[in-house]
Motif scaffolding. Structure first.
Motif, short mmCIF file in Angstrom:
data_model
loop_
_atom_site.label_atom_id
_atom_site.label_comp_id
_atom_site.label_asym_id
_atom_site.label_seq_id
_atom_site.Cartn_x
_atom_site.Cartn_y
_atom_site.Cartn_z
N HIS A 98 0.84 -1.20 0.00
CA HIS A 98 0.00 0.00 0.00
C HIS A 98 0.87 1.26 0.00
CE1 HIS A 98 -3.85 -2.08 0.86
NE2 HIS A 98 -3.07 -2.94 1.49
N GLU A 99 0.44 2.24 -0.73
CA GLU A 99 1.12 3.54 -0.75
C GLU A 99 0.18 4.67 -0.36
OE1 GLU A 99 2.96 4.03 -4.55
OE2 GLU A 99 4.48 2.48 -4.17
N LYS A 100 -1.05 4.59 -0.84
CA LYS A 100 -2.02 5.64 -0.52
C LYS A 100 -2.80 5.21 0.72
CE LYS A 100 -4.69 9.14 -2.82
NZ LYS A 100 -5.26 9.62 -4.07
N ILE A 101 -2.24 5.55 1.88
CA ILE A 101 -2.79 5.13 3.17
C ILE A 101 -3.35 6.35 3.88
CG2 ILE A 101 -2.23 4.05 5.39
CD1 ILE A 101 0.23 2.79 3.91
N ALA A 102 -4.58 6.24 4.34
CA ALA A 102 -5.23 7.33 5.07
C ALA A 102 -5.33 6.97 6.55
CB ALA A 102 -6.63 7.60 4.50
N VAL A 103 -5.55 8.00 7.38
CA VAL A 103 -5.72 7.77 8.81
C VAL A 103 -6.99 8.48 9.27
CG1 VAL A 103 -4.23 9.71 9.47
CG2 VAL A 103 -4.59 7.83 11.08
N LEU A 104 -7.79 7.80 10.09
CA LEU A 104 -9.06 8.31 10.59
C LEU A 104 -8.91 8.55 12.09
CD1 LEU A 104 -12.12 8.88 10.22
CD2 LEU A 104 -12.51 6.43 10.51
N LEU A 105 -9.06 9.83 12.51
CA LEU A 105 -8.78 10.20 13.90
C LEU A 105 -9.92 11.00 14.51
CD1 LEU A 105 -5.08 11.35 13.35
CD2 LEU A 105 -5.81 9.20 14.42
N ARG A 115 -0.74 9.25 17.78
CA ARG A 115 -1.10 8.32 16.71
C ARG A 115 -0.82 8.94 15.34
NH1 ARG A 115 -6.56 6.20 19.91
NH2 ARG A 115 -5.34 5.33 21.63
N LEU A 116 -1.10 10.22 15.22
CA LEU A 116 -0.83 10.92 13.97
C LEU A 116 0.68 10.95 13.70
CD1 LEU A 116 -1.69 12.57 11.52
CD2 LEU A 116 -1.71 14.61 12.97
N GLU A 117 1.47 11.15 14.75
CA GLU A 117 2.93 11.18 14.57
C GLU A 117 3.45 9.81 14.14
OE1 GLU A 117 6.90 12.20 14.37
OE2 GLU A 117 5.07 13.38 14.21
N GLY A 118 2.88 8.74 14.67
CA GLY A 118 3.27 7.40 14.24
C GLY A 118 2.99 7.19 12.77
N TYR A 119 1.84 7.68 12.30
CA TYR A 119 1.47 7.60 10.88
C TYR A 119 2.45 8.40 10.04
CZ TYR A 119 -1.19 9.04 6.70
OH TYR A 119 -1.58 9.33 5.42
N ARG A 120 2.73 9.64 10.46
CA ARG A 120 3.64 10.51 9.70
C ARG A 120 5.03 9.89 9.60
NH1 ARG A 120 7.80 13.47 9.89
NH2 ARG A 120 8.18 12.80 12.03
N LYS A 121 5.52 9.40 10.73
CA LYS A 121 6.87 8.84 10.79
C LYS A 121 7.02 7.65 9.85
CE LYS A 121 10.19 7.13 14.22
NZ LYS A 121 10.34 6.77 15.65
N GLY A 171 9.71 6.70 2.51
CA GLY A 171 9.86 7.47 1.27
C GLY A 171 8.54 7.82 0.61
N LEU A 172 7.44 7.73 1.39
CA LEU A 172 6.12 8.08 0.86
C LEU A 172 5.72 9.47 1.34
CD1 LEU A 172 4.31 4.67 1.48
CD2 LEU A 172 5.26 5.51 -0.68
N GLU A 173 4.86 10.11 0.57
CA GLU A 173 4.45 11.48 0.90
C GLU A 173 3.53 11.50 2.12
OE1 GLU A 173 2.24 15.36 -1.14
OE2 GLU A 173 2.18 13.40 -2.12
N PHE A 174 3.86 12.39 3.07
CA PHE A 174 2.95 12.64 4.19
C PHE A 174 2.03 13.78 3.76
CE2 PHE A 174 2.10 15.20 8.11
CZ PHE A 174 1.20 14.33 8.67
N ASP A 175 0.85 13.41 3.30
CA ASP A 175 -0.09 14.35 2.72
C ASP A 175 -1.23 14.57 3.72
OD1 ASP A 175 -1.95 15.79 1.25
OD2 ASP A 175 -1.64 14.62 -0.60
#
Length: 663
Positions: free
Chosen positions: A179-186, A197-203, A209-213
């Protein structure tokens, strides 16, 4: 050890919280329920345990620890209160529970009243907010206080779940799954847990090497109308996977997916946060991050009792690790030989104008199989022929190389002389057949199934159609892992195909990765490769003699698995559990009898035939965008065998196999 409060609740048919309230008198409970709980306490022997425990309780003032939580309904808070109450009881303290309802003013009033209550020895607080100003008065009173589950700015003495690392692991799992296009629901961004949890996702995204969008972050408040918001988010961002920040958000997401007709994990892979009983009962079972609630409760009780009793205690943040439980709500994303994104067969559609243009083209297609004489080859061919016929495309030749690459070379030279517009082929090997395929690619459109020969670049062929081998590898490995769940130090052997076929290599690699990363109780103690199928017999014998403590075998497909079974029978080792690929009658007989074969991932040959025919029809129109088409594999165990056989083989289950279900 005696009965537990959980056993009392089960006997009485009430919640653990209700039993706790009856014992501690912390909330009104109807006389009828009190009677039920008291009877259950007597029946289970908890009354005597409770009497003895009461003799150990603290007496006089300062005997109660207050637990202040944001809400009564959250499963996490119910479990924390239960475990804290039981742990405090063992240390002689009673528990009083108060609910702030996410209201900071109500929380302030509760805390101030508790500070003035002579019976309150200390407070365990799950704070509503991270703002230290809200807690300055209670901190000034110097009453023993422990912050739990959430941070407060400037206060380092607390017990927290390792939220950042937990989500980091979940996102890394999805990235490794393709997966590359991964979203997070918070939820509320003001909460320290949500920020972590958001920081874990960003990190995880940045490290990979994927974009933190930030457009891939969706926040939904507790009482917010969520349906349309989630629908709009999905239509706009089209993520292949979503990590949910809590299970109440997971339920909302799953409801919306159902309304939209989206399937999990085929359309969206989902990871939940918080492992509740219903997570395993969903279809498919939910991959989740599980917090160590018992560990958090014990740490909080240890801190608060050390403070109350003025013992030297460890100051600072305690991070309690969380675990990732991988089930079936996440799937591996298929990738082509050159890393191409996989298209689904459903993506290949035709306008009426395109169909008519194909019919007018009077196109000819030849098919070159690596071997035949099996139900699989027949299903492949039927899927191809029936689909091509609908477009008016003629099949001019079908050859079978009997796994002989030199014979396939000769057959391809003969096919070339017939001047087909396209050739569909499964190469026998990577190297010997490569030159003739290279020549053929200059005369006809080449569509490969399963594998692309050595030396080919993406521009040298039109399409490669294969089962999603990443997902196939995950299926077999997960079947092995779940079969030995709860067992310690299981030893396994892997028997792989030695040829560098892209498909078999990929699924073997993924299966190894899944076992090593997700099932630490299984050790791969031996790995052997074969080139000729018959050699799997000898390899299995040698492996079992060298490692007689092997309990599980991974074998790369059914035909070598049957050779291994022959060896195991001769050795008297029919206790070994086998996990393999590709459903057929002979291997199916072992599965339904539960003799050695415990489960398998399988291709869908007819559907692959349909997919390759659709890709061929598009290629004949000059459309080359479908570089890699992945067909979803199928998980087969005894409990779904009848349905699986009908859907994969497109025929009724043979009577010989059905008879085993009637016994």
């Amino acid at each position: 050890m005696g009965a537990t409060i959980k056993e009392v609740a089960k006997e009485a048919g009430v919640s653990i919280a209700t039993v706790s309230h009856v014992i501690n008198g912390t909330r009104y409970v109807s006389p009828e329920l009190i009677k039920k709980v008291e009877n259950a306490m007597h029946e289970t022997g908890y009354t005597e345990k409770y009497r003895k425990k009461k003799e150990e309780w603290k007496t006089g003032t300062k005997t109660v620890v207050a637990v202040v939580v944001p809400e009564a309904g959250g499963t996490l808070y119910i479990r924390l209160v239960r475990d804290i109450s039981e742990s405090l009881l063992k240390k002689g303290y009673l528990t009083a529970v108060y609910y702030s309802n996410y209201d900071t003013e109500l929380e302030k009033n509760i805390l101030l009243r508790l500070c003035g209550d002579r019976n309150i020895a200390g407070i365990i607080l799950i704070p509503c907010t991270a703002d230290r100003k809200n807690y300055e008065k209670v901190l000034a009173r110097e009453i023993p206080l422990v912050f739990l589950e959430r941070k407060v700015e400037g206060e380092d003495d607390c017990v927290l779940s390792d939220n950042e690392q937990a989500v980091y692991k979940a996102v890394k799992h999805l990235i490794k799954s393709g997966h590359e296009k991964i979203a997070v629901l918070l939820g509320r961004m003001e909460s320290s847990t949500v920020k972590e949890r958001l920081e874990g996702y960003r990190k995880a995204m940045v490290e990979s090497g994927l974009e933190f969008d930030t457009r891939n972050i969706l926040t939904v408040m507790r009482n917010e109308e969520y349906g349309e918001k989630i629908k709009c988010f999905y239509r706009d961002r089209r993520p292949s996977a979503i990590v949910s920040g809590s299970n109440h958000l997971t339920l909302k997401l799953l409801r919306v997916m159902q309304e939209m007709g989206l399937c999990c994990p085929e359309d969206i892979s989902v990871v939940g946060f918080g492992d509740e009983e219903w997570c395993e009962l969903l279809t498919p079972p939910l991959t989740t991050i599980k917090q160590d609630v018992e560990g958090m409760a014990e740490a909080a009780v240890l801190k608060i009792t050390d403070k109350i009793e003025k013992r030297k205690c460890s100051f600072g943040r305690m991070r309690i690790p969380a675990k990732l439980f991988i089930r079936k709500s996440t799937q591996m994303i298929g990738r082509g030989p050159f890393g191409e994104k996989a298209f689904s067969p459903d993506d290949i559609t035709f306008t009426e104008e395109e169909k008519e243009k194909i019919r007018e083209g009077d196109f000819k297609v030849a098919i070159s199989f690596h071997y035949g004489g099996t139900a699989w080859k027949t299903l492949h061919e039927n899927g191809i022929r029936e689909t091509l016929e609908k477009f008016g495309i003629t099949v001019v030749a079908v050859t079978d190389a009997h796994f002989d690459p030199y014979l396939q070379v000769t057959q391809l030279e003969g096919i070339s002389m017939q001047r087909p517009d396209a050739v569909i082929a499964i190469p026998c090997d990577d190297t010997i057949t490569a030159p003739v395929f290279k020549k053929l690619s200059k005369k006809a459109k080449l569509i490969f199934m399963s594998n692309v020969p050595t030396g080919f670049e993406a521009k040298d062929y039109i399409t490669c159609v294969s089962v999603n081998e990443r997902e196939n590898g995950r299926i077999a490995a997960s079947l092995m892992g779940e079969y030995f769940k709860g067992r310690h130090h299981v030893k396994a052997g892997f028997i792989k195909h030695g040829a560098a076929f892209y498909g078999t290599y990929l699924r073997d690699m993924v299966a190894t990765q899944v076992i090593c990363e997700n099932y630490p109780n299984i050790e791969i103690v031996a790995v052997s490769n074969f080139l000729n199928i018959d050699d799997a017999y000898r390899i299995c014998r040698d492996m079992m003699k060298t490692h007689p403590d092997i309990e599980a075998l991974y074998i790369c497909w059914d035909r070598p698995a049957l050779q291994a079974i022959r060896a195991l029978k001769e050795l008297g080792r029919e206790d070994v559990a086998i996990f393999t690929y590709d459903l057929d009658e002979e291997i199916g007989e072992y599965l339904v009898q539960e003799k050695m074969v415990k489960g398998m991932g399988t291709q869908r040959p007819y559907e692959q035939g349909v997919a390759v025919a659709l890709a061929t029809a598009k290629a004949l129109l000059g459309n080359t965008q479908y570089k890699y088409v992945g067909v979803s594999p199928y998980t087969v165990q005894k409990n779904n065998f009848v349905r699986a056989w009908k859907e994969i083989m497109h025929e009724p289950v043979p009577k010989k196999l059905i008879n085993f279900f009637d016994k």
